[in-house]
Design a protein around this motif. Structure first.
Motif, short mmCIF file in Angstrom:
data_model
loop_
_atom_site.label_atom_id
_atom_site.label_comp_id
_atom_site.label_asym_id
_atom_site.label_seq_id
_atom_site.Cartn_x
_atom_site.Cartn_y
_atom_site.Cartn_z
N ALA A 231 102.00 51.54 -59.13
CA ALA A 231 103.34 51.29 -58.40
C ALA A 231 103.93 52.56 -57.56
N GLN A 232 104.06 52.22 -56.28
CA GLN A 232 104.69 53.58 -55.55
C GLN A 232 106.09 53.63 -55.76
N THR A 233 106.34 55.03 -55.99
CA THR A 233 107.86 55.55 -56.43
C THR A 233 107.48 56.77 -55.59
N ILE B 276 101.76 52.80 -41.70
CA ILE B 276 102.20 53.81 -43.12
C ILE B 276 101.23 53.00 -44.14
N SER B 277 100.71 54.22 -44.72
CA SER B 277 99.96 53.75 -46.11
C SER B 277 99.84 54.91 -46.98
N ARG B 278 100.12 54.55 -48.14
CA ARG B 278 99.93 55.58 -49.09
C ARG B 278 98.66 56.10 -49.25
N SER B 279 97.57 55.11 -49.29
CA SER B 279 96.20 55.57 -49.48
C SER B 279 95.56 56.00 -48.17
N GLY B 280 95.86 55.34 -47.16
CA GLY B 280 95.38 55.51 -45.86
C GLY B 280 93.85 54.78 -45.97
N THR B 281 93.72 53.88 -46.72
CA THR B 281 92.29 53.12 -47.10
C THR B 281 92.74 51.70 -46.93
N THR B 282 93.67 51.06 -47.08
CA THR B 282 93.83 49.58 -47.00
C THR B 282 93.25 48.86 -46.08
N THR B 283 92.29 48.01 -46.40
CA THR B 283 91.54 47.16 -45.42
C THR B 283 92.06 47.01 -44.23
N GLY C 101 102.36 48.09 -42.27
CA GLY C 101 102.01 48.50 -43.43
C GLY C 101 101.81 47.25 -44.51
N CYS C 102 101.20 47.54 -45.83
CA CYS C 102 101.09 46.17 -46.77
C CYS C 102 101.93 46.49 -47.80
N GLY C 103 102.51 45.29 -48.45
CA GLY C 103 103.16 45.69 -49.52
C GLY C 103 104.32 46.47 -49.55
N SER C 104 104.41 47.58 -50.44
CA SER C 104 105.44 48.58 -50.40
C SER C 104 105.54 49.06 -48.85
N THR C 105 104.23 49.61 -48.49
CA THR C 105 104.50 50.12 -46.86
C THR C 105 104.97 49.21 -45.90
C1 F1P Z 1 99.44 49.15 -49.92
C2 F1P Z 1 99.40 48.37 -51.12
C3 F1P Z 1 100.76 48.85 -52.02
C4 F1P Z 1 101.23 47.90 -53.22
C5 F1P Z 1 99.67 48.07 -54.15
C6 F1P Z 1 98.61 47.70 -53.34
O1 F1P Z 1 98.75 50.44 -50.12
O2 F1P Z 1 99.65 46.97 -51.03
O3 F1P Z 1 101.83 48.55 -51.11
O4 F1P Z 1 102.01 48.41 -54.00
O5 F1P Z 1 99.81 49.58 -54.67
O6 F1P Z 1 98.66 48.53 -52.27
P1 F1P Z 1 98.79 51.50 -48.90
O7 F1P Z 1 98.15 50.96 -47.91
O8 F1P Z 1 100.23 51.90 -49.04
O9 F1P Z 1 98.11 52.64 -49.88
#
Ligand code: F1P
Length: 353
Positions: A153-155, A99-106, A49-53
């Motif tokens: 911000a992810q919560t 793991i990705s909140r958005s499912g679109t992170t490059t 994942g990236c960042g929070s994920t």
């Molecule tokens: C990943 C992410 C988040 C971060 C910020 C930018 O997004 O790096 O973790 O907090 O919102 O994007 P995602 O892949 O989890 O959607």
């Protein structure tokens, strides 16, 4: 007119509804997940994942390895791209969990494509958007749609995906997961019980630096709490393995530091000792404590006791999210839109092969 921080506050205090939805969503994919696991027991698991994920991936990998005894490791998605020859040692026998909140992170999407190019066999997605490109490319989707949120911000999103990850690890290890039904109520009680304390600590302007300590699966949650405090309140924050704090970072322990320990039942003696020593150096300490033993700390948050350790990670989160939120609000910031940040990081895909 949207009030400053309104989305973040609402998403934090209502998050246990999303936890409950996550439990229901998990029940609907449980049998399909077990069938895929039986059909292809991997030699290793890579979680990304990236960042929070990415931090969520760290906790997930710890739980998977601890409970299933299959080697599991977390990497930021960028590492899976930049160090492909190092990390993809045995893609055909690897389960990749993204793991990705958005499912679109490059970076996360590209990491999956590299995995597939290297004959990676199984890819599962944990996401708040089951219709997203990442989810649609997966062999199995663990959906946390109720975790979708307005705040950058992810919560709520993080916590509901973490509930899915905890259930996944325990289920793959054939454990009894019935106690998980208590999580939403336990989480809501924690939010109610700790809110006023987090308001008070969030107002403290003598706190200039925050350090979050965790061992094992708790380190990923400590790292997420560090990121929340950083993103929302623009405060200097760090996250460390508990006993690592002595090996250098404790140079920063003084009256302007708040050290928050995510105590774990199995390591409580060693962890509480660290907090006690930091108190002696003049730092303020807060113990998030899922045991019956009082920690020698300035403040204590009593977590539910006698729960199996795999249930605990998500329960540490709500007070730590509230602390970051209240500090941000005290500083006149807007946690809904942290400085410099967007909800998703999109990169020019030509950057990667
Ligand atoms: C990943 C992410 C988040 C971060 C910020 C930018 O997004 O790096 O973790 O907090 O919102 O994007 P995602 O892949 O989890 O959607």
């Amino acid at each position: 007119m949207i009030e400053r921080g309104q989305h973040t506050y609402k998403e934090i205090i209502t998050q246990t509804d999303a936890w409950a939805d996550g439990l229901n969503a998990f029940a609907s994919i449980r049998d399909k997940m077990l069938a895929r696991w039986q059909a292809h027991k991997p030699a290793q698991i890579i979680v990304t994942g990236c960042g929070s994920t990415h931090y969520l991936s760290q906790t997930t990998a710890e739980l998977l390895q601890k409970l299933t005894h299959v080697p599991a490791r977390a990497y930021p998605a960028s590492e899976l791209l930049l160090s492909s020859d190092t990390v993809w040692l045995d893609a055909p026998n690897t389960l990749l969990i993204a793991i990705s909140r958005s499912g679109t992170t490059t970076e996360t999407q590209k990491a999956v494509r590299v995995f597939r190019k290297r004959n990676g066999r199984s890819f599962w997605a944990i996401t708040c958007y089951p219709e997203s490109p990442l989810a649609q490319a997966a062999d199995l989707i663990l959906p946390a749609a109720a975790g979708q949120e307005q705040s950058v911000a992810q919560t709520r999103s993080f916590a509901s995906m973490l509930v899915l990850a905890q259930m996944m690890a325990a289920t793959l290890a054939s454990m009894d997961t019935s106690l998980a039904q208590q999580l939403p109520a336990l989480g809501q009680s924690l939010i109610m019980q700790t809110n006023d304390q987090m308001v008070a600590l969030g107002q403290r302007q003598d706190f200039e630096r925050f350090y979050f300590l965790g061992s094992g699966a708790q380190l990923g949650v400590a790292s997420e709490a560090m990121l929340k405090m950083t993103e929302m309140s623009l405060s200097h924050s760090g996250a460390f393995h508990f006993m690592e704090f002595r090996h250098g970072p404790m140079s920063m322990a003084n009256e302007n530091a708040l050290i928050l320990g995510l105590i774990s039942p199995e390591n409580q003696t060693y962890e509480m000792q660290v907090l006690q020593e930091m108190e002696r150096l003049g730092a303020h300490t807060l113990a998030l404590n899922p045991t019956n033993n009082l920690a020698a700390a300035s403040w204590q948050i009593q977590l539910p006791v006698s729960l199996p350790s795999w249930l605990l990670p998500v329960l540490y989160l709500p007070p730590l999210q509230l602390l970051a939120y209240y500090r941000a609000m005290k500083k006149g910031l807007n946690p809904d839109n942290p400085r410099n940040l967007e909800a998703v990081v999109y990169l020019d895909t030509a950057v990667f092969a």
